[in-house]
Design an enzyme around this catalytic site. Structure first.
Site, PDB file in Angstrom:
ATOM      1  N   GLU A  88     -28.812  80.113 -14.493  1.00 45.19           N
ATOM      2  CA  GLU A  88     -27.572  80.660 -15.069  1.00 45.19           C
ATOM      3  C   GLU A  88     -26.795  81.469 -14.040  1.00 45.19           C
ATOM      4  O   GLU A  88     -27.376  82.255 -13.291  1.00 45.19           O
ATOM      5  CB  GLU A  88     -27.949  81.547 -16.254  1.00 45.19           C
ATOM      6  CG  GLU A  88     -27.024  81.396 -17.420  1.00 45.19           C
ATOM      7  CD  GLU A  88     -27.059  80.014 -18.041  1.00 45.19           C
ATOM      8  OE1 GLU A  88     -26.074  79.265 -17.846  1.00 45.19           O
ATOM      9  OE2 GLU A  88     -28.033  79.678 -18.712  1.00 45.19           O
ATOM     10  N   HIS A  89     -25.484  81.294 -14.033  1.00 46.42           N
ATOM     11  CA  HIS A  89     -24.586  81.980 -13.086  1.00 46.42           C
ATOM     12  C   HIS A  89     -24.983  81.671 -11.640  1.00 46.42           C
ATOM     13  O   HIS A  89     -24.770  82.490 -10.747  1.00 46.42           O
ATOM     14  CB  HIS A  89     -24.559  83.503 -13.340  1.00 46.42           C
ATOM     15  CG  HIS A  89     -23.760  83.874 -14.559  1.00 46.42           C
ATOM     16  ND1 HIS A  89     -22.471  84.342 -14.492  1.00 46.42           N
ATOM     17  CD2 HIS A  89     -24.069  83.813 -15.871  1.00 46.42           C
ATOM     18  CE1 HIS A  89     -22.029  84.584 -15.727  1.00 46.42           C
ATOM     19  NE2 HIS A  89     -22.975  84.270 -16.572  1.00 46.42           N
TER      20      HIS A  89
ATOM     21  N   SER B 183      -6.416  67.818 -33.911  1.00 46.39           N
ATOM     22  CA  SER B 183      -7.863  67.991 -33.878  1.00 46.39           C
ATOM     23  C   SER B 183      -8.360  68.394 -35.255  1.00 46.39           C
ATOM     24  O   SER B 183      -7.751  69.248 -35.903  1.00 46.39           O
ATOM     25  CB  SER B 183      -8.231  69.085 -32.869  1.00 46.39           C
ATOM     26  OG  SER B 183      -9.569  69.507 -33.091  1.00 46.39           O
TER      27      SER B 183
ATOM     28  N   GLY C  38     -17.121  77.558 -28.987  1.00 45.66           N
ATOM     29  CA  GLY C  38     -17.352  78.949 -28.581  1.00 45.66           C
ATOM     30  C   GLY C  38     -18.798  79.385 -28.662  1.00 45.66           C
ATOM     31  O   GLY C  38     -19.089  80.568 -28.617  1.00 45.66           O
TER      32      GLY C  38
ATOM     33  N   LEU D 166     -21.858  76.088 -25.733  1.00 44.14           N
ATOM     34  CA  LEU D 166     -22.366  74.716 -25.591  1.00 44.14           C
ATOM     35  C   LEU D 166     -21.275  73.811 -25.038  1.00 44.14           C
ATOM     36  O   LEU D 166     -21.366  72.606 -25.082  1.00 44.14           O
ATOM     37  CB  LEU D 166     -22.895  74.207 -26.930  1.00 44.14           C
ATOM     38  CG  LEU D 166     -23.988  75.112 -27.537  1.00 44.14           C
ATOM     39  CD1 LEU D 166     -24.388  74.632 -28.924  1.00 44.14           C
ATOM     40  CD2 LEU D 166     -25.220  75.172 -26.628  1.00 44.14           C
ATOM     41  N   SER D 167     -20.239  74.444 -24.536  1.00 45.63           N
ATOM     42  CA  SER D 167     -19.180  73.790 -23.799  1.00 45.63           C
ATOM     43  C   SER D 167     -18.378  72.763 -24.576  1.00 45.63           C
ATOM     44  O   SER D 167     -18.173  71.633 -24.141  1.00 45.63           O
ATOM     45  CB  SER D 167     -19.727  73.184 -22.510  1.00 45.63           C
ATOM     46  OG  SER D 167     -18.766  73.401 -21.526  1.00 45.63           O
ATOM     47  N   SER D 168     -17.887  73.202 -25.713  1.00 45.05           N
ATOM     48  CA  SER D 168     -16.949  72.353 -26.444  1.00 45.05           C
ATOM     49  C   SER D 168     -15.704  72.123 -25.598  1.00 45.05           C
ATOM     50  O   SER D 168     -15.057  71.078 -25.713  1.00 45.05           O
ATOM     51  CB  SER D 168     -16.577  73.006 -27.772  1.00 45.05           C
ATOM     52  OG  SER D 168     -15.838  74.197 -27.562  1.00 45.05           O
TER      53      SER D 168
ATOM     54  N   ASP E 195     -20.325  72.570 -16.431  1.00 42.84           N
ATOM     55  CA  ASP E 195     -20.006  71.969 -17.739  1.00 42.84           C
ATOM     56  C   ASP E 195     -19.531  70.527 -17.609  1.00 42.84           C
ATOM     57  O   ASP E 195     -20.031  69.618 -18.262  1.00 42.84           O
ATOM     58  CB  ASP E 195     -18.872  72.738 -18.441  1.00 42.84           C
ATOM     59  CG  ASP E 195     -19.039  74.227 -18.455  1.00 42.84           C
ATOM     60  OD1 ASP E 195     -19.685  74.755 -17.538  1.00 42.84           O
ATOM     61  OD2 ASP E 195     -18.500  74.859 -19.371  1.00 42.84           O
TER      62      ASP E 195
END
Ligand code: ADP
Ligand code: MG
Length: 364
Positions: A17-18, A51, A101, A104-106, A155
């Site tokens: 992560e990061h 959408s 949000g 999970l990278s919508s 992502d």
């Protein structure tokens, strides 16, 4: 004209992560949940976007620069046009199974589904990995420059390059992306994603702060990036905040490498320990966890998860836990009960069976 349908997955980061913007390593997994876009090309330069997850229809032209959710779509159009592609006007209808949000990278699923649909209209070769990488780069630019969210690129890379049944080892120093078989089901295990429902906002500044702190730490160390910095050099850093930030990045890269070995050996308890250590590092050194993420991780472990960590940018979003399939109901019940006890919103769950990359689903 009949529509072209394309889709792209959300994803969850198993570990690392990061590290992406620090020239480091990470190990993401594409989700089975996807964002689907149905596109019909037009003969004019108009765009009409709707959408199922948002109210109203956005209408404009391919050159316009909308705000809000339409910016994720228009950003991809803008970058592809800037790259020299003659993107036509189109009508797009979007529908997503990826929670918005939740970390999970919508956003990348949306960008990559649109880029893939437009690649389909433009008849680009999606069997070519280099073409997929160019599309991922276009989506990264759309999110960084057009939407203004300073994400690191993991992502869009996983969404464009994932393989079913595999995690993807990404190395941001050399740009390599190596699929790694992840046969959890053979061991009766699943990756359980716990969405805390605490919304994180990547544009709120904290993510940018961590990026600047990492850059400052690398500069103080006289290095181009935090990749391959020895731990004793990190421990000698004078500034305690920069020392903690750099320690997370350097130890996290080591944990990714050790995880690759553990997965290769099918040593799932070793992998679980690394997930736990990663969480501690993000909580104490990188300081990007929050009460709900800590609670999700601790209550999942207490109820039978082998290991667990927060995942994604932090400050909310989701945690990921390695759980025996038979223990999934009891883990969910325990986490939900702990959240209710402490007065938090009810969490949501999904099982992350490693899914497929962005693809054209149908051209009719
Ligand atoms: P995450 O990528 O972790 O889900 P972000 O804040 O990066 O969170 O992106 C979420 C934003 O992306 C939403 O607020 C919305 O603007 C846009 N978005 C994502 N999915 C959709 C969708 N299916 N329809 C419309 N907009 C979406
Ligand atoms: Mg996002």
């Amino acid at each position: 004209m009949s529509p072209l349908v394309a889709s792209a997955p959300g994803w969850v980061n198993l570990i690392g992560e990061h590290t992406d913007y620090n020239g480091g390593l990470c190990l993401p997994v594409a989700l089975p949940q996807r964002t689907t876009v149905s596109v019909v090309a037009r003969t004019d330069r108009a765009l009409s976007l709707s959408s199922a997850q948002e109210d109203g229809v956005w209408e404009g032209a391919v050159e316009d620069r909308p705000d809000g959710w339409a910016a994720y779509v228009a950003g991809v159009v803008f970058v592809l046009r800037d790259n020299g592609y003659d993107v036509p006007g189109f009508d797009a209808v979007i529908e997503s199974e990826v929670p918005v949000g939740a970390g999970l990278s919508s956003s990348a699923a949306l960008e990559c589904s649109v880029a893939t649909a437009l690649a389909g209209l433009l008849e680009l070769d999606l069997t070519d990995r280099a073409e997929r990488r160019r599309l991922a780069a276009a989506c990264i630019r759309a999110e960084n420059e057009y939407v203004g969210a300073p994400t690191g690129g993991m992502d869009q890379t996983i969404a464009m390059l994932a393989e079913p049944g595999h995690a993807l080892l990404l190395d941001f120093a050399d740009g390599s992306a190596i699929p790694l078989e992840l046969p959890l089901e053979d061991a009766g295990l699943v990756l359980l994603v716990i969405d805390t429902r605490v919304s994180h906002a990547l544009t709120d500044g904290s993510y940018g702060d961590r990026r600047s702190e990492c850059a400052a730490a690398a500069e103080a160390l006289g290095r181009p990036s935090l990749r391959d910095v020895p731990l004793d050099a990190v421990e000698a850093l004078g500034d305690p905040v920069l020392r903690r930030r750099a320690r997370h990045v350097v130890t996290e890269n080591l944990r990714v490498l050790t995880s690759v070995g553990a997965i290769g050996d099918r040593d799932w308890s070793a992998l679980a320990r690394l997930l736990d250590e990663s969480h501690t590092s993000m909580r104490d050194d990188f300081e990007i966890s929050c009460t709900e993420l800590d609670l999700a991780v601790e209550s999942a472990r207490a109820a039978g998860a082998l290991g667990a960590r927060m995942t994604g940018g932090g400050f909310g979003g989701s945690a990921v836990a390695l759980v025996p399939e038979s223990a999934v109901p009891q883990v969910q019940e325990a986490v939900t009960a702990a959240f209710a006890r402490d007065g938090h919103r009810e969490p949501a769950y999904l099982v992350a069976t490693p899914g497929d990359a962005a693809r054209v689903d149908s051209v009719s």
